[in-house]
Write an enzyme that holds these catalytic residues in place. Sequence first.
Site, mmCIF file in Angstrom:
data_model
loop_
_atom_site.group_PDB
_atom_site.id
_atom_site.type_symbol
_atom_site.label_atom_id
_atom_site.label_comp_id
_atom_site.label_asym_id
_atom_site.label_seq_id
_atom_site.Cartn_x
_atom_site.Cartn_y
_atom_site.Cartn_z
ATOM 1 C CE LYS A 149 -2.059 3.005 1.870
ATOM 2 N NZ LYS A 149 -1.834 4.378 1.397
ATOM 3 N N GLY A 187 1.018 4.074 13.269
ATOM 4 C CA GLY A 187 1.609 2.870 13.862
ATOM 5 C C GLY A 187 0.760 2.330 15.010
ATOM 6 C CD GLU A 191 11.931 1.236 9.187
ATOM 7 O OE1 GLU A 191 12.997 0.668 9.095
ATOM 8 O OE2 GLU A 191 11.367 1.807 8.241
ATOM 9 C CB CYS A 207 12.332 9.036 9.609
ATOM 10 S SG CYS A 207 13.598 8.013 8.858
ATOM 11 C CD GLU A 211 8.447 12.967 12.514
ATOM 12 O OE1 GLU A 211 7.369 12.370 12.620
ATOM 13 O OE2 GLU A 211 9.446 12.463 11.978
#
Length: 449
Positions: free
Chosen positions: A188, A246, A264, A299, A398
């Site tokens: 995906k 996540g 991750e 990241c 973030e």
Amino acid sequence: MDQSTIDALRAQAVPPRLHIIDGKSVPASDGAVMDVISPIDGTVLTSMARGTVADMQSAIASARAAFEDGRWAGQPPGARKKVLHKWADLIEANALELAVLGVRDNGTEINMAIKAEPGSAAVTIRYYAEALDKIYGEIAPTASDVLGMIHKEPVGVVGAIIPWNFPLMIGAWKLGPALAMGNSVVLKPAETASLSLMRMVELAHEAGLPSGVLNAVTGEGAVVGEAMGLSMDVDVLVFTGSGGTGRRLMEYAARSNMKRVYLELGGKSPNVVFADAPDLKEAAKIAAGGIFRNAGQVCVAGSRLLVEASIHDEFVAEVAKVSAAMRVGDPLDLGTAIGAVNSEVQLMQNLGFVESARSEGGEVVLGGSRILESTGGYYMEPTIVTGVAPEATLTQKEVFGPVLGVSKFESDDEAVRLANGTVYGLAGGVWTSNLSRAHSIVKRIRTGV
Ligand code: NAD
């Protein structure tokens, strides 16, 4: 790689993108499509299938059938290795085409994308091609009348969900190991960076991967990603993306078949600069590149700069000077250092972070604004905010954009405390000429890389 070849590739029309299920291009079950917008100029590049739950189920069924009949898992290791090497060859042979298509879709500057995307993907796939016939089982230490054999097997159907910042590199991190071991995969890609990854899936088929082994469904995470997460027939989920998604994947697993979930996630990585760093100019250059390349959409970006108080002003001035000289603009121009922000939504979020930093007492010493709006694209100045408090939003959340928060420290202990003062722990950097201090600080900062 020369500018005229890049310009010729960018002028090519991009055909509408469909799913790839059982080796065939298929539209969404209800025929729905979504626009693919280029962040370079805000124009519609093409359309792609807006996947439905039924599409995801059909891709999973195809992967399951392929796994059960052994058309891939049952091949000898040497045969699988050959296909993966051929795939890496094709990625290399089509590297520029893949990179340019990806940049038109996600906005990464081409001079970075060419290495980080097809270049890295090919290396990863070769690595797993080479590894797959060197994986041995074990015989367990048991009583003499018992034989315990430990055999490494494929798990079955792997669901892979990919983010938009480096679709080929991160896609290859998932596809390489899963396919090498003989699993079947449903992929995906991200809504705003599907095109190059879908092309890489086509290349896998050209390399000889049997139909049904690698299926790919485009569309919205909340629809097709959720359907994958909740499926009773997906054995493993592999994911790179935000912490929020996540967390959802773990919930989906808990609510369905308790599939294994590998995540991750994001980062807020500290870059710690001591006054005794051997080359402060070099440190400043790398600090700027470490946050501003790919418009901060990395990241492991060094998004928190922690500077020893005695050199703070001088060092920040140098980082600002280097950053101001980084050219922001058309990511397909070879001279561009900072490309486009991936989407307008992301750009607006970035600007929101700058506002909250200001309202929480930070001082914007460079940038802070949207630029090049007349192009129709999504561009932002490299932005530096000083005086960022440990509890400030810019320390704790973030941004995933070109925004650097700077804080000062007085001692090693304070540097470590600040560095560890977030929920993240993805990466970090330390600049000092004192090797004992370097080792001690690296050990004390809780981070993976
Ligand atoms: P995201 O979590 O919004 O999306 C990632 C993927 O998840 C996309 O394909 C999306 O469609 C899908 N998704 C969204 N909602 C879903 C749902 N409910 N169910 C299933 N799938 C769903 O993240 P993003 O904005 O694409 O990527 C940026 C994030 O990824 C940042 O946090 C960044 O730090 C992180 N990232 C981490 C690494 C790493 O190696 N650790 C690498 C790159 C990016």
